[in-house]
Every structure is written in C-alpha cells, then in structure tokens.
Design an enzyme around this catalytic site. Structure first.
Site, PDB file in Angstrom:
ATOM      1  N   ASP A  31      37.789  45.533  39.567  1.00 40.87           N
ATOM      2  CA  ASP A  31      38.333  44.690  40.629  1.00 40.87           C
ATOM      3  C   ASP A  31      39.774  45.136  40.897  1.00 40.87           C
ATOM      4  OD1 ASP A  31      38.992  42.709  42.409  1.00 40.87           O
ATOM      5  OD2 ASP A  31      39.146  41.119  40.899  1.00 40.87           O
ATOM      6  N   ILE A  32      39.971  45.862  41.998  1.00 41.54           N
ATOM      7  CA  ILE A  32      41.274  46.455  42.321  1.00 41.54           C
ATOM      8  C   ILE A  32      42.024  45.536  43.274  1.00 41.54           C
ATOM      9  CG2 ILE A  32      42.456  48.474  43.267  1.00 41.54           C
ATOM     10  CD1 ILE A  32      39.829  50.052  42.701  1.00 41.54           C
TER      11      ILE A  32
ATOM     12  N   ASN B 126      47.248  43.817  40.327  1.00 44.33           N
ATOM     13  CA  ASN B 126      46.604  44.277  39.096  1.00 44.33           C
ATOM     14  C   ASN B 126      45.219  44.852  39.365  1.00 44.33           C
ATOM     15  OD1 ASN B 126      48.561  43.414  37.002  1.00 44.33           O
ATOM     16  ND2 ASN B 126      48.070  41.361  37.728  1.00 44.33           N
TER      17      ASN B 126
ATOM     18  N   LYS C 233      41.622  44.853  37.397  1.00 42.26           N
ATOM     19  CA  LYS C 233      40.926  44.165  36.319  1.00 42.26           C
ATOM     20  C   LYS C 233      39.607  44.872  36.052  1.00 42.26           C
ATOM     21  CE  LYS C 233      39.517  39.450  35.009  1.00 42.26           C
ATOM     22  NZ  LYS C 233      39.424  38.054  35.496  1.00 42.26           N
TER      23      LYS C 233
ATOM     24  N   SER D 105      37.168  42.599  49.990  1.00 42.29           N
ATOM     25  CA  SER D 105      35.986  42.638  49.124  1.00 42.29           C
ATOM     26  C   SER D 105      36.117  41.676  47.952  1.00 42.29           C
ATOM     27  CB  SER D 105      35.743  44.064  48.621  1.00 42.29           C
ATOM     28  OG  SER D 105      36.867  44.556  47.926  1.00 42.29           O
ATOM     29  N   ASP D 106      37.346  41.404  47.498  1.00 40.10           N
ATOM     30  CA  ASP D 106      37.525  40.448  46.409  1.00 40.10           C
ATOM     31  C   ASP D 106      37.182  39.037  46.869  1.00 40.10           C
ATOM     32  OD1 ASP D 106      39.706  40.462  48.133  1.00 40.10           O
ATOM     33  OD2 ASP D 106      41.182  40.073  46.564  1.00 40.10           O
ATOM     34  N   ARG D 107      37.571  38.703  48.097  1.00 44.34           N
ATOM     35  CA  ARG D 107      37.212  37.392  48.648  1.00 44.34           C
ATOM     36  C   ARG D 107      35.704  37.245  48.750  1.00 44.34           C
ATOM     37  NH1 ARG D 107      40.126  36.200  54.217  1.00 44.34           N
ATOM     38  NH2 ARG D 107      38.842  34.313  54.045  1.00 44.34           N
TER      39      ARG D 107
END
Length: 257
Positions: A5-6, A10, A12, A108-110
């Site tokens: 997870d970029i 950070n 992760k 993409s994280d959302r």
C-alpha cells in the site's frame, strides 16, 4: 501473499497467509529508492520474522505515488517472478461498487478501503473515513454506491504546514495529548494539532449526519485512525488495516478464491 500500500507519506507492506494479515511493515515513501533497496528491506525483515513455509505467490499493489509504483513492479517481476495486481478504478465494477461522483477517478487506497468496508459491513449505509496524508470522508449507500465525499488535510499536513510557514515554531510529532491547555510552546502546538484534528473530524461527521439525516455505520482507517481509540462515541469501528483487507477481498474475487 504480499500486499503493498503506497501512500504519500508511508509505504505499508502486509504479509498475508490464508487471508490473514500476520505482519505489517512500514517505511517512509521515498521516490528515489530502487527495487533492489525494497527487496533488501523486505528480505531482511521476512528472514527475521522466521515465518515457516512462507512463500510469496501473489502480490497486489495500491499506489497513489506513480514514481514509486514503477520500482515496486520491478521488485515483483525481477525478484519474485510475479506480475502484480495493480488496483485501479475498473476494479470497482468487479466488486459491484458504483462510483456515483462527478469525478470518477478515485485513489486506489480509497477504493481498497471501500471494498473492505462494504465486504465487512454489508447492507449498511457507510461513512468510511480514510485518515492518511489527507483525510477523506467517503459516503457509500447500502446499495454500494459511492455518492459523496469530503476531503480535508490530515494531521500530518496540519503539523507540517505550521512548521513550514513559521520561522520559530518547533517541529512536533503526531501523538495523543491528554489535555488541550499547556504552558510550554512545544506541548501547546502538539495539543493544538491533536485536539484540532479531533474536533475537525467530529465536526464534519456531525454535519454529515445532519445533512444525511439517516443512520450511517462509521468506520475509520489509515495511520491516524488510532488517534480516535479514545473517541469511539461516534465511530463504530477503527480498523487501521481496512485498506489491506479490501485488497485481500479484491484479490480473492479476481482469482476466485
């Protein structure tokens, strides 16, 4: 499986075995790092963890930093001989999620966090708060339609902005502060950022609930979500790993697991 997870602040990494995240690792986002450096970091940590029979067979990546995506793809293909899955908006359709916003492009994280939330809390009207570099309030109907959003600075940006735009104020860390009033400059700034962030989130949630006028199941995720451990009067669930869980669910749908 390796989950990457970029984020803007950070990166992760998640080590996943049998759909369970058994270990997470975090390093700062530095665009100049190479695939070799990431491999050395991961290989060292995985060996230290001494996980029996752990072999990376799949890699899934969420990224909001394109310059870091490239070395991560190189890491996947060169060192693990794996073509990684890169999350994008097309995966919303696969998960039966409708993006009902004027701007259809989601980070993409959302999207991964929303996939995690609608899977864990089905048939509920959701307010998913992603607390990272920015703080994003996502409104999702029980029919899986993303129909509303609020975007504000995160706690890190608030603290960083004060430091960058003043000559004499000290740099602070992001930690929980028990009270708001202090007699030293350093703790006064820490308290201002911490309690200011808490008040901002609570105020926006209160206004959203007023405007929506319906029950919302509220979920918080992201690095700053742990700041709300003692403020769960309005947040139903705090899950720092929700994004990674969404990535696992998406992977399982893509590979029919």
């Amino acid at each position: 499986m390796l989950i990457i997870d970029i984020g803007n602040t950070n990166i992760k990494f998640g080590i996943c075995i049998n759909n369970q995240i058994i270990q997470t690792l975090r390093i700062s986002s530095q665009p100049r790092r190479t695939a070799d450096e990431y491999f050395f970091f991961l290989n060292t940590i995985i060996n230290q963890l001494n996980i029996n029979n752990f072999t990376i067979t799949h890699i899934i990546i969420s990224s909001v930093v394109p310059s870091i995506t490239k070395p991560m793809i190189e890491l996947s293909t060169h060192y693990f001989n794996i073509t990684p899955t890169i999350i994008n908006n097309q995966h919303a359709d696969i998960c039966n999620i409708k993006i009902d916003l004027n701007d259809k492009l989601l980070g993409s994280d959302r999207l991964a966090s929303i996939i995690g939330a609608v899977t864990l809390y089905p048939n509920k009207n959701l307010l998913v708060i992603s607390m990272g570099t920015a703080t994003v309030f996502n409104l999702i109907s029980k029919e899986r339609s993303i129909y509303g959003q609020v975007i504000t600075p995160g706690a890190h940006i608030m603290a960083q902005s004060m430091r960058q735009h003043t000559a004499l104020l000290p740099e602070i860390s992001q930690i929980k502060v028990n009270k708001v009033v202090h007699n030293t400059l350093f703790y006064a700034i820490e308290a201002g950022v911490y309690w200011g962030y808490i008040a901002m989130v609570e105020g926006i949630v209160k206004q959203i609930l007023h405007e929506e006028n319906k029950d919302l199941h509220i979920v918080a995720t992201g690095g700053n979500s742990i700041l709300f451990i003692d403020h769960k009067n309005f947040i139903k669930n705090i899950d720092p790993d929700l994004t990674m869980k969404g990535m696992i669910y998406l992977h399982n749908m893509l590979f029919n697991k």
